[in-house]
Design a protein around this motif. Structure first.
Motif, short mmCIF file in Angstrom:
data_model
loop_
_atom_site.label_atom_id
_atom_site.label_comp_id
_atom_site.label_asym_id
_atom_site.label_seq_id
_atom_site.Cartn_x
_atom_site.Cartn_y
_atom_site.Cartn_z
N UNK A 49 -37.82 95.39 125.48
CA UNK A 49 -39.13 95.33 124.84
C UNK A 49 -39.01 95.87 123.42
N UNK A 50 -40.11 95.88 122.69
CA UNK A 50 -40.09 96.40 121.32
C UNK A 50 -39.85 97.91 121.36
N UNK A 51 -39.40 98.50 120.25
CA UNK A 51 -39.25 99.96 120.24
C UNK A 51 -40.55 100.69 120.60
N UNK A 52 -41.71 100.14 120.18
CA UNK A 52 -43.00 100.75 120.51
C UNK A 52 -43.25 100.72 122.02
N UNK A 53 -42.95 99.59 122.64
CA UNK A 53 -43.16 99.47 124.09
C UNK A 53 -42.25 100.43 124.86
N UNK A 54 -40.99 100.50 124.45
CA UNK A 54 -40.04 101.39 125.13
C UNK A 54 -40.43 102.85 124.93
N UNK A 55 -40.91 103.18 123.73
CA UNK A 55 -41.32 104.56 123.46
C UNK A 55 -42.53 104.95 124.32
N UNK A 56 -43.49 104.04 124.45
CA UNK A 56 -44.67 104.33 125.27
C UNK A 56 -44.28 104.56 126.73
N UNK A 57 -43.38 103.71 127.23
CA UNK A 57 -42.91 103.86 128.62
C UNK A 57 -42.17 105.19 128.79
N UNK A 58 -41.32 105.52 127.83
CA UNK A 58 -40.53 106.76 127.90
C UNK A 58 -41.44 107.98 127.87
N UNK A 59 -42.42 107.99 126.97
CA UNK A 59 -43.35 109.13 126.88
C UNK A 59 -44.17 109.26 128.15
N UNK A 60 -44.57 108.13 128.72
CA UNK A 60 -45.32 108.18 129.99
C UNK A 60 -44.47 108.75 131.11
N UNK A 61 -43.21 108.30 131.18
CA UNK A 61 -42.29 108.80 132.22
C UNK A 61 -42.08 110.31 132.10
N UNK A 62 -41.87 110.79 130.87
CA UNK A 62 -41.67 112.23 130.67
C UNK A 62 -42.94 113.02 131.01
N UNK A 63 -44.08 112.50 130.60
CA UNK A 63 -45.35 113.19 130.89
C UNK A 63 -45.59 113.29 132.38
N UNK A 64 -45.28 112.23 133.12
CA UNK A 64 -45.46 112.24 134.57
C UNK A 64 -44.54 113.25 135.24
N UNK A 65 -43.31 113.35 134.76
CA UNK A 65 -42.35 114.27 135.36
C UNK A 65 -42.72 115.73 135.11
N UNK A 66 -43.30 116.01 133.96
CA UNK A 66 -43.54 117.40 133.57
C UNK A 66 -44.91 117.91 133.99
N UNK A 67 -45.78 117.04 134.49
CA UNK A 67 -47.15 117.44 134.77
C UNK A 67 -47.33 117.88 136.21
N UNK A 68 -47.97 119.03 136.39
CA UNK A 68 -48.45 119.47 137.70
C UNK A 68 -49.97 119.37 137.65
N UNK A 69 -50.58 118.36 138.31
CA UNK A 69 -52.01 118.11 138.15
C UNK A 69 -52.90 119.32 138.42
N UNK A 70 -52.53 120.14 139.39
CA UNK A 70 -53.39 121.28 139.72
C UNK A 70 -53.37 122.34 138.62
N UNK A 71 -52.30 122.37 137.80
CA UNK A 71 -52.18 123.37 136.74
C UNK A 71 -52.64 122.83 135.38
N UNK A 72 -52.80 121.51 135.27
CA UNK A 72 -53.10 120.90 133.98
C UNK A 72 -54.55 121.12 133.59
N UNK A 81 -53.62 110.45 130.91
CA UNK A 81 -54.21 109.15 131.28
C UNK A 81 -54.04 108.17 130.12
N UNK A 82 -54.29 108.62 128.90
CA UNK A 82 -54.18 107.76 127.73
C UNK A 82 -52.73 107.29 127.53
N UNK A 83 -51.76 108.19 127.69
CA UNK A 83 -50.34 107.84 127.53
C UNK A 83 -49.94 106.77 128.56
N UNK A 84 -50.40 106.93 129.80
CA UNK A 84 -50.04 105.97 130.84
C UNK A 84 -50.67 104.60 130.57
N UNK A 85 -51.92 104.59 130.10
CA UNK A 85 -52.58 103.32 129.75
C UNK A 85 -51.80 102.61 128.65
N UNK A 86 -51.36 103.36 127.63
CA UNK A 86 -50.55 102.77 126.57
C UNK A 86 -49.25 102.20 127.13
#
Length: 202
Positions: A49-72, A81-86
């Motif tokens: 995909x384009x660099x923008x598409x790959x970057x959005x996917x990568x940022x979403x993946x990292x955000x999902x790995x690092x987030x604990x919903x109960x602590x956020x 939510x916005x990062x995942x939509x992108x």
């Protein structure tokens, strides 16, 4: 254009990652490009995909790995939510799903907005009523001690109810955002699993 140009553009879009994470991601995709024998920018874009598409996917993946919903915090959950939509918009196949998620989010925003508005009205009403009762009670103390104490007590109780309503409103909004994160994570993981299966079968 070379694959190095692709990776250079990609690197500049990884604004949410620290230096170590950016290095890890770049190293991974450099190896991926070599293993897949992607000769130039166009080949890399066709596969990843384009660099923008790959970057959005990568940022979403990292955000999902690092987030604990109960602590956020609610702000963090809204950003996630916005990062995942992108990231969903980054994949052409996921655009209809992303549009459905956007519609769902708009409905959620309306619900949250209505709750916030109702909470503000209730809290403001309780605070005003409590303040007036407290002032009235203090004024009545000299004329009728029992009546003054009653109004002071009612005022304090009403102010306390206002603070309680404020806390409950905050907790409701926080829980709704956490539910939104859980739902959108589930959708994103399902899409990623389906995409990976499709890639393996291709």
């Amino acid at each position: 254009m070379r694959t190095g140009d692709y990776l250079h553009e990609f690197e500049h879009l990884l604004t949410g990652l620290n230096t170590a994470e950016t290095s890890d991601v770049l190293e991974y995709y450099q190896e991926y490009i070599l293993d897949a024998d992607l000769a130039d920018y166009t080949a890399a874009m066709t596969k990843l995909g384009t660099p923008q598409q790959l970057a959005r996917k990568t940022l979403a993946d990292y955000s999902l790995r690092q987030t604990t919903p109960t602590m956020a915090t609610p702000r963090h959950n809204a950003r996630l939510i916005w990062i995942i939509v992108l990231a969903l918009f980054a994949s052409p196949l996921a655009i209809p799903l992303a549009l459905a998620v956007i519609a769902l989010l708009l409905a959620g925003i309306l619900v949250v907005g209505a709750i916030i508005l109702a909470a503000v009205v209730v809290v403001a009403g309780l605070m005003l009523a409590g303040g007036f009762a407290l002032i009235g009670g203090l004024a009545l103390l000299l004329k009728s001690f029992a009546t003054g104490i009653f109004y002071i007590g009612a005022g304090v109780a009403t102010l306390g109810a206002g603070v309680l309503a404020l806390l409950i409103g905050y907790l409701v909004v926080k829980v709704l955002l956490q539910m939104g994160v859980v739902i959108i994570k589930f959708i994103y993981h399902k899409l990623q699993t389906r995409h990976q299966k499709g890639a393996r079968n291709a």
